[in-house]
Design an enzyme around this catalytic site. Sequence first.
Site, short mmCIF file in Angstrom:
data_model
loop_
_atom_site.label_atom_id
_atom_site.label_comp_id
_atom_site.label_asym_id
_atom_site.label_seq_id
_atom_site.Cartn_x
_atom_site.Cartn_y
_atom_site.Cartn_z
N LYS A 1 55.97 -0.65 87.47
CA LYS A 1 54.47 -0.49 88.22
C LYS A 1 54.78 -0.22 89.94
O LYS A 1 53.79 0.02 90.36
CB LYS A 1 53.48 -1.54 88.05
CG LYS A 1 53.37 -1.68 86.42
CD LYS A 1 52.32 -2.79 85.99
CE LYS A 1 52.02 -3.05 84.67
NZ LYS A 1 51.03 -4.12 84.50
N ASN B 1 59.51 1.93 73.62
CA ASN B 1 58.56 1.52 72.44
C ASN B 1 57.30 1.06 73.03
O ASN B 1 56.71 0.10 72.49
CB ASN B 1 59.34 0.86 71.52
CG ASN B 1 59.64 -0.81 72.16
OD1 ASN B 1 59.68 -0.82 73.43
ND2 ASN B 1 59.98 -1.73 71.21
N PHE B 2 56.63 1.46 74.22
CA PHE B 2 55.47 1.09 74.83
C PHE B 2 54.35 1.64 73.81
O PHE B 2 54.44 2.64 73.05
CB PHE B 2 55.11 1.51 76.14
CG PHE B 2 55.99 1.15 77.22
CD1 PHE B 2 56.03 -0.13 77.54
CD2 PHE B 2 57.19 1.91 77.69
CE1 PHE B 2 56.69 -1.01 78.58
CE2 PHE B 2 57.87 1.32 78.98
CZ PHE B 2 57.94 -0.16 79.25
N ASP C 1 60.53 -2.97 62.02
CA ASP C 1 61.17 -2.67 63.20
C ASP C 1 62.47 -2.21 63.13
O ASP C 1 63.05 -1.34 63.62
CB ASP C 1 61.40 -4.30 63.87
CG ASP C 1 60.09 -4.61 64.77
OD1 ASP C 1 59.37 -3.80 64.98
OD2 ASP C 1 59.76 -5.70 64.72
N SER D 1 62.54 -3.12 67.79
CA SER D 1 62.67 -1.82 67.13
C SER D 1 63.62 -0.87 68.10
O SER D 1 64.54 -0.35 67.66
CB SER D 1 61.33 -1.07 66.84
OG SER D 1 60.80 -1.27 68.11
#
Length: 380
Positions: free
Chosen positions: A76, A97-98, A170, A17
Amino acid sequence: MRPLEGLLVIDLSQFLSGPSASLRMADMGARVIKIEKPETGDLCRDLYISNLELDGDSTLFHSINRNKESFAADLKDDAGRAAVLALIDRADVVLHNFRPGVIEKLGLDYETVSARRPRVVYGEISGYGRSGPWAKKPGQDLLVQSLSGLAWLNGDAEQPPVPFGLAVADLYAGAHLCQGVLACLVRRGITGRGGRVEVSLLESVLDLQFEVLTTYLNDGGKVPQRSRHNNAHAYLGAPYGIYATQDGYLALAMGSLLQLAAILDCPALKLYSAPDAFDQRDEIKAMLAEHLRRQTTAYWLERLEPAGYWCADVFTWPRLMEHAAFDALDMLQTVGRDERVKMTTTRCPIRIDEELLKSERGAPRLGEDTEALRREFGLP
């Protein structure tokens, strides 16, 4: 000059997406830097829709990430996040798109980014929106097709729900994200202010169904009924559908039943009037299906097309690509990483000032631009 030249897009998204949105921006001239996790990268690199891969990555990854750069950074890790934030400080657009909540944990949410870069246009795709009982549900295409009612519209009445043969949720969400981002960029050109663009797979698929949903909502909640024979549109009467012929298939769109009866030399069809097209849809379609099997597709087309009746052959991809109409579109292009690694794919479907938006640059190897970008932008 392509319309988005000079714009920098930082793309944190993966799979289909989000990358489909940045693909379209890259096609139109934007510089797209794809942020990927070291060692593994975008999971789409290993998402095979067949056994075909090229230079270690899936053909899907190659097709949807052409004309982009790859910057490897662990979001991270403090150093990785700092490097990405430094890139964002130069960006015009940021995409991700998390799932809801993840980007906040990474410290790359809209509030953080816009405080550093007020002019940024920040675009995000979720599965079902940022709130509500489905917010944390996996935003996967087949699941969204199923939950949205889209699959339930497809197939004949006695068949189970039928999903589309491609990732329509998507791709529509990616197109909607691109539209929203471009609209915000226009506004920024007027006001100098950036903005936040949010779309979800579910909202995009609901919008895709606006025609039939609007009918349902204004028809006393009457649920559409798929026809038992040759269903193609739950709200349209006969002959609308695809029918088998002696040697293939024939698509018939909406039209006069009386005219169709004369063209097809089908006297039984003359017994039906316009209101019958829906009320007796299944009976008419069953009778048409039996009649059309008696001759070839070409036989019927030679009668229907000169009469102006809306119809078409039903092509496979090989037949389509052998046709002059396909050649006239010049729809294919060759992209590659180098002379050794090349593949054929489709081009951007948009023309700007009569120009086709093609590019030979293929998808990047994982992190191949990291060091060059560090030097260019003086990253930590």
